[in-house]
Motif scaffolding. Structure first.
Motif, PDB file in Angstrom:
ATOM      1  N   LYS A 133      24.666 -77.241 -40.040  1.00  0.00           N
ATOM      2  CA  LYS A 133      24.671 -75.818 -39.681  1.00  0.00           C
ATOM      3  C   LYS A 133      23.306 -75.372 -39.169  1.00  0.00           C
ATOM      4  CE  LYS A 133      28.503 -74.083 -42.360  1.00  0.00           C
ATOM      5  NZ  LYS A 133      28.983 -73.062 -43.268  1.00  0.00           N
ATOM      6  N   VAL A 134      22.256 -75.946 -39.726  1.00  0.00           N
ATOM      7  CA  VAL A 134      20.902 -75.637 -39.253  1.00  0.00           C
ATOM      8  C   VAL A 134      20.750 -76.102 -37.811  1.00  0.00           C
ATOM      9  CG1 VAL A 134      18.448 -76.118 -39.607  1.00  0.00           C
ATOM     10  CG2 VAL A 134      19.938 -75.768 -41.571  1.00  0.00           C
ATOM     11  N   ILE A 135      21.247 -77.295 -37.535  1.00  0.00           N
ATOM     12  CA  ILE A 135      21.160 -77.851 -36.187  1.00  0.00           C
ATOM     13  C   ILE A 135      22.036 -77.041 -35.228  1.00  0.00           C
ATOM     14  CG2 ILE A 135      21.457 -79.958 -34.817  1.00  0.00           C
ATOM     15  CD1 ILE A 135      19.230 -80.011 -37.063  1.00  0.00           C
ATOM     16  N   LYS A 147      20.882 -89.176 -40.025  1.00  0.00           N
ATOM     17  CA  LYS A 147      21.839 -88.941 -38.940  1.00  0.00           C
ATOM     18  C   LYS A 147      21.676 -87.543 -38.358  1.00  0.00           C
ATOM     19  CE  LYS A 147      25.486 -91.916 -40.726  1.00  0.00           C
ATOM     20  NZ  LYS A 147      26.836 -91.943 -41.293  1.00  0.00           N
ATOM     21  N   VAL A 148      21.484 -86.576 -39.214  1.00  0.00           N
ATOM     22  CA  VAL A 148      21.348 -85.188 -38.765  1.00  0.00           C
ATOM     23  C   VAL A 148      20.072 -85.029 -37.940  1.00  0.00           C
ATOM     24  CG1 VAL A 148      21.134 -82.799 -39.536  1.00  0.00           C
ATOM     25  CG2 VAL A 148      22.677 -84.342 -40.729  1.00  0.00           C
ATOM     26  N   ILE A 149      19.002 -85.656 -38.375  1.00  0.00           N
ATOM     27  CA  ILE A 149      17.736 -85.568 -37.634  1.00  0.00           C
ATOM     28  C   ILE A 149      17.858 -86.280 -36.288  1.00  0.00           C
ATOM     29  CG2 ILE A 149      15.326 -86.318 -37.655  1.00  0.00           C
ATOM     30  CD1 ILE A 149      15.283 -85.638 -40.622  1.00  0.00           C
ATOM     31  N   LYS A 174      18.444 -85.961 -30.342  1.00  0.00           N
ATOM     32  CA  LYS A 174      19.253 -86.240 -29.149  1.00  0.00           C
ATOM     33  C   LYS A 174      19.530 -84.955 -28.373  1.00  0.00           C
ATOM     34  CE  LYS A 174      23.627 -88.325 -27.797  1.00  0.00           C
ATOM     35  NZ  LYS A 174      24.879 -88.931 -28.258  1.00  0.00           N
ATOM     36  N   LYS A 175      19.853 -83.897 -29.088  1.00  0.00           N
ATOM     37  CA  LYS A 175      20.139 -82.619 -28.431  1.00  0.00           C
ATOM     38  C   LYS A 175      18.882 -82.028 -27.789  1.00  0.00           C
ATOM     39  CE  LYS A 175      23.944 -81.656 -31.531  1.00  0.00           C
ATOM     40  NZ  LYS A 175      25.031 -82.020 -30.710  1.00  0.00           N
ATOM     41  N   VAL A 176      17.748 -82.185 -28.458  1.00  0.00           N
ATOM     42  CA  VAL A 176      16.485 -81.685 -27.898  1.00  0.00           C
ATOM     43  C   VAL A 176      16.130 -82.464 -26.634  1.00  0.00           C
ATOM     44  CG1 VAL A 176      14.001 -81.486 -28.319  1.00  0.00           C
ATOM     45  CG2 VAL A 176      15.609 -80.779 -30.069  1.00  0.00           C
ATOM     46  N   ARG A 177      16.308 -83.778 -26.671  1.00  0.00           N
ATOM     47  CA  ARG A 177      16.023 -84.599 -25.483  1.00  0.00           C
ATOM     48  C   ARG A 177      16.887 -84.181 -24.306  1.00  0.00           C
ATOM     49  NH1 ARG A 177      15.893 -89.015 -29.168  1.00  0.00           N
ATOM     50  NH2 ARG A 177      18.022 -89.533 -28.612  1.00  0.00           N
ATOM     51  N   ASP A 188       8.239 -85.050 -33.869  1.00  0.00           N
ATOM     52  CA  ASP A 188       9.393 -85.833 -34.286  1.00  0.00           C
ATOM     53  C   ASP A 188       9.750 -85.397 -35.703  1.00  0.00           C
ATOM     54  OD1 ASP A 188      11.308 -87.698 -34.853  1.00  0.00           O
ATOM     55  OD2 ASP A 188      10.000 -89.436 -34.620  1.00  0.00           O
ATOM     56  N   LEU A 189      10.948 -84.851 -35.885  1.00  0.00           N
ATOM     57  CA  LEU A 189      11.316 -84.293 -37.186  1.00  0.00           C
ATOM     58  C   LEU A 189      11.411 -85.343 -38.288  1.00  0.00           C
ATOM     59  CD1 LEU A 189      13.889 -81.461 -36.456  1.00  0.00           C
ATOM     60  CD2 LEU A 189      11.460 -81.302 -36.909  1.00  0.00           C
ATOM     61  N   SER A 190      11.670 -86.597 -37.935  1.00  0.00           N
ATOM     62  CA  SER A 190      11.707 -87.624 -38.986  1.00  0.00           C
ATOM     63  C   SER A 190      10.313 -87.836 -39.566  1.00  0.00           C
ATOM     64  CB  SER A 190      12.283 -88.928 -38.452  1.00  0.00           C
ATOM     65  OG  SER A 190      11.486 -89.435 -37.411  1.00  0.00           O
ATOM     66  N   VAL A 191       9.297 -87.740 -38.736  1.00  0.00           N
ATOM     67  CA  VAL A 191       7.914 -87.863 -39.216  1.00  0.00           C
ATOM     68  C   VAL A 191       7.524 -86.607 -39.995  1.00  0.00           C
ATOM     69  CG1 VAL A 191       5.509 -88.086 -38.483  1.00  0.00           C
ATOM     70  CG2 VAL A 191       7.282 -89.400 -37.329  1.00  0.00           C
TER      71      VAL A 191
END
Length: 166
Positions: free
Chosen positions: A29-31, A75-77, A82-85, A119-122
């Protein structure tokens, strides 16, 4: 008194709060909020530089707030990245754009030749590492007091953590 008993999960300051891990459907939902911004008609007609500013100032900032309170699934990140790219490379005429530079290079800091898109994973790991460092150094924080009281015999530096955490 007019106070109603509620059920988890609840929203507090825009972040989802639950007894355990936040389900993936609630993380998404955040995404989805971010997707709405990217799908907005006004965001279609901005330049590449404008898209970078929008990504850095809004699109990546919304999930960071939630990342500071919950542990997001990989997976969510990845879906978010992918959507940002695709948003960054999409032109106003075409639905899909060509990815001219690798995401690894784009995610570099501006000083290192990138666009400064985080990068949100970082970011996720950096936020949670900071929380770990708060535990021995910030005894006055309420969550540190709560955990210290709950786990009196817990010694952080000698605990064996799971290595396959998502």
């Amino acid at each position: 008194m007019g106070i109603k008993k509620g059920d988890y999960p609840i929203k507090y300051l825009g972040a989802c709060v639950d007894k355990g891990r936040i389900p993936i459907r609630l993380q998404r939902k955040v995404i989805e909020k971010v997707e709405d911004i990217m799908k907005c008609k006004a965001s279609r007609n901005i330049s590449q530089a404008g898209k970078v500013v929008l990504i850095n100032s809004i699109i990546n900032s919304i999930p960071v707030h939630s990342l500071s309170t919950t542990w997001f699934n990989k997976k969510v990140i990845k879906e978010h990245a992918k959507k940002v790219r695709s948003f960054l490379w999409r032109s106003s005429e075409r639905k899909h754009g060509f990815h001219l530079v690798s995401w690894k290079n784009i995610a570099k800091s501006k000083l290192n030749g990138g666009l400064g898109i985080r990068d949100l994973s970082v970011v996720k790991h950096a936020i949670h590492a900071r929380r770990v460092l708060d535990f021995p150094n910030r005894k006055e924080r309420i969550w540190v007091k709560l955990l210290s009281k709950r786990y009196e015999e817990f010694h952080l530096w000698f605990y064996k953590f799971k290595t396959n955490i998502s």
